[in-house]
Design a protein around this motif. Structure first.
Motif, PDB file in Angstrom:
ATOM      1  N   ALA A   1     -88.062   0.836 -19.778  1.00  0.00           N
ATOM      2  CA  ALA A   1     -86.731   0.233 -19.700  1.00  0.00           C
ATOM      3  C   ALA A   1     -86.840  -1.280 -19.614  1.00  0.00           C
ATOM      4  N   ARG A   2     -85.851  -1.940 -20.172  1.00  0.00           N
ATOM      5  CA  ARG A   2     -85.767  -3.393 -20.061  1.00  0.00           C
ATOM      6  C   ARG A   2     -84.392  -3.741 -19.510  1.00  0.00           C
ATOM      7  N   GLN A   3     -84.244  -4.955 -19.071  1.00  0.00           N
ATOM      8  CA  GLN A   3     -83.001  -5.403 -18.455  1.00  0.00           C
ATOM      9  C   GLN A   3     -82.058  -5.973 -19.512  1.00  0.00           C
ATOM     10  N   LEU A   4     -80.832  -5.488 -19.509  1.00  0.00           N
ATOM     11  CA  LEU A   4     -79.805  -6.003 -20.413  1.00  0.00           C
ATOM     12  C   LEU A   4     -78.680  -6.602 -19.591  1.00  0.00           C
ATOM     13  N   ASP A   5     -78.165  -7.718 -20.038  1.00  0.00           N
ATOM     14  CA  ASP A   5     -77.015  -8.339 -19.397  1.00  0.00           C
ATOM     15  C   ASP A   5     -75.767  -7.896 -20.135  1.00  0.00           C
ATOM     16  N   VAL A   6     -74.801  -7.364 -19.394  1.00  0.00           N
ATOM     17  CA  VAL A   6     -73.534  -6.939 -19.982  1.00  0.00           C
ATOM     18  C   VAL A   6     -72.400  -7.567 -19.182  1.00  0.00           C
ATOM     19  N   ASN A   7     -71.241  -7.646 -19.816  1.00  0.00           N
ATOM     20  CA  ASN A   7     -70.073  -8.234 -19.173  1.00  0.00           C
ATOM     21  C   ASN A   7     -68.919  -7.258 -19.287  1.00  0.00           C
ATOM     22  N   ILE A   8     -68.328  -6.951 -18.139  1.00  0.00           N
ATOM     23  CA  ILE A   8     -67.162  -6.069 -18.106  1.00  0.00           C
ATOM     24  C   ILE A   8     -66.075  -6.774 -17.307  1.00  0.00           C
ATOM     25  N   MET A   9     -64.952  -6.993 -17.948  1.00  0.00           N
ATOM     26  CA  MET A   9     -63.801  -7.625 -17.305  1.00  0.00           C
ATOM     27  C   MET A   9     -64.176  -8.948 -16.632  1.00  0.00           C
TER      28      MET A   9
ATOM     29  N   ARG B   1     -67.013  -9.922 -15.485  1.00  0.00           N
ATOM     30  CA  ARG B   1     -68.102  -9.855 -14.510  1.00  0.00           C
ATOM     31  C   ARG B   1     -69.390  -9.473 -15.213  1.00  0.00           C
ATOM     32  N   ASP B   2     -70.455 -10.172 -14.846  1.00  0.00           N
ATOM     33  CA  ASP B   2     -71.760  -9.921 -15.449  1.00  0.00           C
ATOM     34  C   ASP B   2     -72.539  -8.901 -14.637  1.00  0.00           C
ATOM     35  N   PHE B   3     -73.219  -8.014 -15.359  1.00  0.00           N
ATOM     36  CA  PHE B   3     -74.062  -6.998 -14.750  1.00  0.00           C
ATOM     37  C   PHE B   3     -75.385  -6.946 -15.491  1.00  0.00           C
ATOM     38  N   ARG B   4     -76.447  -6.699 -14.769  1.00  0.00           N
ATOM     39  CA  ARG B   4     -77.768  -6.481 -15.363  1.00  0.00           C
ATOM     40  C   ARG B   4     -78.077  -5.004 -15.224  1.00  0.00           C
ATOM     41  N   VAL B   5     -78.384  -4.361 -16.359  1.00  0.00           N
ATOM     42  CA  VAL B   5     -78.574  -2.915 -16.396  1.00  0.00           C
ATOM     43  C   VAL B   5     -79.928  -2.600 -17.024  1.00  0.00           C
ATOM     44  N   ALA B   6     -80.664  -1.684 -16.402  1.00  0.00           N
ATOM     45  CA  ALA B   6     -81.935  -1.229 -16.971  1.00  0.00           C
ATOM     46  C   ALA B   6     -81.629  -0.197 -18.054  1.00  0.00           C
TER      47      ALA B   6
ATOM     48  N   LEU C   1     -75.696   2.193 -24.804  1.00  0.00           N
ATOM     49  CA  LEU C   1     -75.230   1.484 -23.617  1.00  0.00           C
ATOM     50  C   LEU C   1     -74.159   0.469 -23.987  1.00  0.00           C
ATOM     51  N   ARG C   2     -74.394  -0.278 -25.051  1.00  0.00           N
ATOM     52  CA  ARG C   2     -73.409  -1.277 -25.477  1.00  0.00           C
ATOM     53  C   ARG C   2     -72.083  -0.613 -25.868  1.00  0.00           C
ATOM     54  N   GLU C   3     -72.151   0.553 -26.489  1.00  0.00           N
ATOM     55  CA  GLU C   3     -70.930   1.288 -26.825  1.00  0.00           C
ATOM     56  C   GLU C   3     -70.230   1.749 -25.551  1.00  0.00           C
ATOM     57  N   ALA C   4     -70.995   2.190 -24.559  1.00  0.00           N
ATOM     58  CA  ALA C   4     -70.407   2.620 -23.288  1.00  0.00           C
ATOM     59  C   ALA C   4     -69.742   1.442 -22.587  1.00  0.00           C
ATOM     60  N   VAL C   5     -70.385   0.286 -22.611  1.00  0.00           N
ATOM     61  CA  VAL C   5     -69.799  -0.915 -22.001  1.00  0.00           C
ATOM     62  C   VAL C   5     -68.481  -1.253 -22.683  1.00  0.00           C
ATOM     63  N   ALA C   6     -68.464  -1.209 -24.004  1.00  0.00           N
ATOM     64  CA  ALA C   6     -67.229  -1.513 -24.744  1.00  0.00           C
ATOM     65  C   ALA C   6     -66.134  -0.500 -24.417  1.00  0.00           C
ATOM     66  N   TYR C   7     -66.512   0.749 -24.263  1.00  0.00           N
ATOM     67  CA  TYR C   7     -65.547   1.794 -23.943  1.00  0.00           C
ATOM     68  C   TYR C   7     -64.952   1.579 -22.547  1.00  0.00           C
ATOM     69  N   VAL C   8     -65.814   1.305 -21.568  1.00  0.00           N
ATOM     70  CA  VAL C   8     -65.350   1.053 -20.199  1.00  0.00           C
ATOM     71  C   VAL C   8     -64.452  -0.185 -20.174  1.00  0.00           C
ATOM     72  N   GLU C   9     -64.869  -1.225 -20.872  1.00  0.00           N
ATOM     73  CA  GLU C   9     -64.065  -2.452 -20.950  1.00  0.00           C
ATOM     74  C   GLU C   9     -62.679  -2.146 -21.518  1.00  0.00           C
ATOM     75  N   ARG C  10     -62.636  -1.380 -22.593  1.00  0.00           N
ATOM     76  CA  ARG C  10     -61.369  -1.034 -23.242  1.00  0.00           C
ATOM     77  C   ARG C  10     -60.475  -0.228 -22.286  1.00  0.00           C
ATOM     78  N   LYS C  11     -61.050   0.750 -21.603  1.00  0.00           N
ATOM     79  CA  LYS C  11     -60.282   1.567 -20.665  1.00  0.00           C
ATOM     80  C   LYS C  11     -59.742   0.722 -19.511  1.00  0.00           C
ATOM     81  N   MET C  12     -60.564  -0.174 -18.981  1.00  0.00           N
ATOM     82  CA  MET C  12     -60.129  -1.015 -17.874  1.00  0.00           C
ATOM     83  C   MET C  12     -59.013  -1.957 -18.306  1.00  0.00           C
TER      84      MET C  12
END
Length: 102
Positions: free
Chosen positions: A4-12, A14-19, A28-39
């Motif tokens: 695993a490597r560390q990825l930086d993502v942004n939701i609403m 806020r920045d998060f680092r995810v393994a 993962l990027r699709e999941a982040v986009a989906y969560v962002e859209r729902k929020m």
């Protein structure tokens, strides 16, 4: 499975680092986009205030959607979708190699 490597993502905002293993990065990027859209849908609806409450409502909505993707008899529609996507990726990769021959 790769390390695993560390990825930086942004939701609403806020920045998060995810393994994440490299082969799962796109999912993962699709999941982040989906969560962002729902929020954002919940926030824009105007009935829920506060990022924590918006996140909880989004989580409940996503869990509800997930639970309804399971059909009686144990059929997991979400699992089939993931498998189909993986097969499509494999086919696309194989075709890409074939196109290089011409």
């Amino acid at each position: 499975m790769s390390e695993a490597r560390q990825l930086d993502v942004n939701i609403m905002g806020r920045d998060f680092r995810v393994a994440c293993p490299p082969e799962e990065e796109q999912a993962l990027r699709e999941a982040v986009a989906y969560v962002e859209r729902k929020m954002r849908e919940i926030r824009d609806g105007g009935h829920v205030i506060g990022l924590d409450k918006i996140a909880i409502m989004a989580a409940l909505n996503i869990a509800h959607e997930f639970m309804h993707t399971r059909v009686t008899g144990g059929l997991d529609v979400a699992d089939f979708r993931r498998r189909i996507t993986a097969m499509q990726d494999t086919i696309d990769e194989a075709l890409k190699e074939q196109q290089q021959l011409f």
